[in-house]
Design an enzyme around this catalytic site. Structure first.
Site, PDB file in Angstrom:
ATOM      1  N   ARG A   1      -0.320  -6.778  10.720  1.00 18.44           N
ATOM      2  CA  ARG A   1      -0.718  -5.805  12.353  1.00 18.44           C
ATOM      3  C   ARG A   1      -0.591  -6.361  13.697  1.00 18.44           C
ATOM      4  NH1 ARG A   1      -5.287  -0.847  11.073  1.00 18.44           N
ATOM      5  NH2 ARG A   1      -3.551   0.038   9.696  1.00 18.44           N
TER       6      ARG A   1
ATOM      7  N   ARG B   1       1.058  -1.684   0.282  1.00 17.99           N
ATOM      8  CA  ARG B   1      -0.351  -0.002  -0.165  1.00 17.99           C
ATOM      9  C   ARG B   1       0.990   0.993  -0.362  1.00 17.99           C
ATOM     10  NH1 ARG B   1      -4.715  -1.887   4.031  1.00 17.99           N
ATOM     11  NH2 ARG B   1      -5.358  -4.330   2.702  1.00 17.99           N
TER      12      ARG B   1
ATOM     13  N   GLU C   1      -7.964  -1.226  15.124  1.00 19.43           N
ATOM     14  CA  GLU C   1      -8.528  -2.010  13.950  1.00 19.43           C
ATOM     15  C   GLU C   1      -7.366  -3.080  13.306  1.00 19.43           C
ATOM     16  OE1 GLU C   1      -9.633  -0.412   9.891  1.00 19.43           O
ATOM     17  OE2 GLU C   1      -9.166  -2.242   9.312  1.00 19.43           O
TER      18      GLU C   1
ATOM     19  N   SER D   1     -11.105  -7.094   9.364  1.00 20.73           N
ATOM     20  CA  SER D   1     -12.221  -6.180   8.867  1.00 20.73           C
ATOM     21  C   SER D   1     -12.738  -6.935   7.838  1.00 20.73           C
ATOM     22  CB  SER D   1     -12.193  -4.948   8.032  1.00 20.73           C
ATOM     23  OG  SER D   1     -12.796  -4.620   7.705  1.00 20.73           O
TER      24      SER D   1
ATOM     25  N   ARG E   1       1.649   1.163  10.353  1.00 24.14           N
ATOM     26  CA  ARG E   1       1.078   2.066   9.293  1.00 24.14           C
ATOM     27  C   ARG E   1       2.339   1.557   8.214  1.00 24.14           C
ATOM     28  NH1 ARG E   1      -3.584   4.054   7.664  1.00 24.14           N
ATOM     29  NH2 ARG E   1      -4.617   4.440   9.877  1.00 24.14           N
TER      30      ARG E   1
END
Length: 418
Positions: free
Chosen positions: A382, A255, A342, A345, A270
């Site tokens: 993560r 990403r 988070e 998801s 991140r």
RNA sequence: GGAGAGCUGGCCGAGUGGCCUAAGGCGGCGGAUUGCUAAUCCGCAGCAGGGGUGAUCACCCUUGCCGGGAGUUCGAAUCUCCCGCUCUCCGCCA
């Protein structure tokens, strides 16, 4: 893409959904207009084309003067057909653009925006830790995470996992795959470079285009999740669906994090590259809501195995991606930040993605129908953050959750280097 | 990187400008025959869009689809060009 039949039958339903999302209802009217225009243009083309074909057959049989006369007529017709075909093609393109602009129809998500999620439950007791260290400090002491050298070699938001860090990640992902296999998912290792069609089919070239790495020389994209490859896996196929078809894809994910400068810069929260096991289901639309609950249960089972406290939130309509009708996130407790973050998801995208990717099944009458697709996170890099932070001990060591111990040579505690 | 051969319905495969409304086979569905199964025989069937008639289930008409796109032609699965993919061989390489 939404179902155009549903749009024609009940446009107010789509308008209501757009309002819930905080998106324009004008897009619905644009789509209705484009749909009507396309049908009209198609009919005009078909009428002249039918005439052309029938005269064409006479030409084949005729000869002499008769043939010459027919040819003058069809030459004019050919021009008309070409123009009508071009007009129909443009109407089709306009319809597609309008179609892409309308988001999926919200199903049960709470109203509101990003902060209006509903907490469904909190699971596990929050650890009592005095002056908790953050995951990077712990990880550096264990020589498990190295962001300095990550930056030296590749730039900011890159890292090395070394020693027990590497083992922890591999163990966690392996544990996820094992669980997935036990539950009937097909374990899969997927391509991380995909063609534009695959990227577009899953909707990632829309609003998220700037988040995606592109290899210009080869016109390929680096995926941000194996969802892309798994969704496109069955594109243009008609599946035999007895029950849901379930995959667990293991891949690296990439990403750009283009819009997040200065946000979550410390550690591995991140990053530009991470690893993930992603669940992906193909099922009949009527089974999708139940399948969604199943994926959520899978995520909670994994979180229980790594023994970290978390809560489950029902994401509000205004914070859903365009393809999701409902989304549940699991957020793990992060002691150093004194808040939940988070870590999973799961989205129900019903037939929205599958319609674009042309993935169908045969219903009880043998007729092809569009399948529903769902996705959900089973484990990702993560997770190392809450694992390290929640299990940290006052002496700087880290307790290893029982389920992960086999992957760390049986160790139940990781000791820092002096 | 170079050379060559391919890509046709769920699958295999024929089709080199109008007779393609795509042969034939396999598999599928329905029926007949039949202690059961199998075999045999007969019949039905592609996908998508649009329009119509009677309706919740059909039938009729029509257009598009032969890897994707563009072109030639009155007319393209068939000819031309571009792109994608697969296979074979050569070269280079972990």
């Amino acid at each position: 893409m939404i179902d155009l039949r549903l749009l024609r039958e009940d446009p107010d339903l789509i308008r209501a959904s757009q309002r819930l999302r905080g998106e324009s209802t004008d897009l619905v009217d644009d789509l209705l207009r484009a749909d009507a225009e396309r049908r009209a243009a198609t009919q005009r083309f078909e009428a002249v084309r039918a005439e052309q074909r029938s005269i064409g057959k006479e030409v084949a049989k005729a000869s002499g003067d008769e043939r010459a006369a027919l040819l003058t007529r069809t030459k004019d017709l050919a021009v008309e057909v070409k123009a009508a075909e071009a007009a129909a093609g443009e109407a089709e393109q306009a319809l597609k653009r309008a179609h892409m602009a309308v988001s999926n129809v919200v199903e049960g998500a709470p109203p509101g925006g990003e902060d209006d999620f509903v907490v469904l439950r909190e699971v596990g007791d929050l650890p009592q830790i005095e002056n908790p260290k953050d995951h990077l400090e712990i990880g550096e002491a264990l020589r498990a995470i190295d962001t300095e050298r990550g930056a030296k070699v590749s730039g900011s938001r890159f890292y090395f996992l070394t020693g027990v860090g590497a083992l922890l990640q591999l163990g966690m992902l392996q544990l996820a795959i094992q669980q997935a296999v036990e539950h009937g998912f097909i374990p899969s290792i997927t391509p991380t470079l995909v063609r534009p069609e695959s990227m577009e089919g899953t909707g990632y070239l829309g609003a998220h285009a700037s988040e995606v790495y592109r290899l210009e020389a080869d016109d390929l994209y680096l995926v941000g999740t194996s969802e892309v490859a798994l969704a496109a896996y069955h594109s243009n196929e008609i599946l035999d669906l007895d029950g849901p078809r379930r995959y667990a894809g293991w891949s690296s994910c990439y990403r750009r994090e283009a819009g997040s400068h200065g946000k979550d810069v410390r550690g591995i929260l991140r990053v530009h590259q991470f690893d993930k096991v992603e669940m992906f289901s193909f099922c009949r639309p009527e089974d999708a809501a139940e399948e969604h609950q199943r994926l959520l249960a899978m995520e909670e089972e994994m979180l229980a195995k790594v023994e970290i406290p978390y809560r489950v939130i029902d994401v509000a309509a205004g914070d859903l991606g365009s393809s999701a009708v409902r989304k549940f996130d699991c957020e793990a407790w992060v002691p150093s930040q004194n808040r939940y973050r988070e870590v999973t998801s799961t989205s129900n995208t019903t037939t929205f993605q599958a319609r674009r990717l042309n993935i169908r099944y045969r219903d009880d009458n043998g007729k092809p129908q569009t399948v529903a697709t769902l996705n959900g996170t089973l484990a990702t890099t993560r997770w190392l953050i809450p694992i390290l932070e929640n299990h940290q001990q006052p002496d700087g060591s880290v307790r290893v959750p029982k389920a992960l111990q086999p992957f760390l040579g049986g160790r139940d505690v990781l000791e820092p280097f002096k």
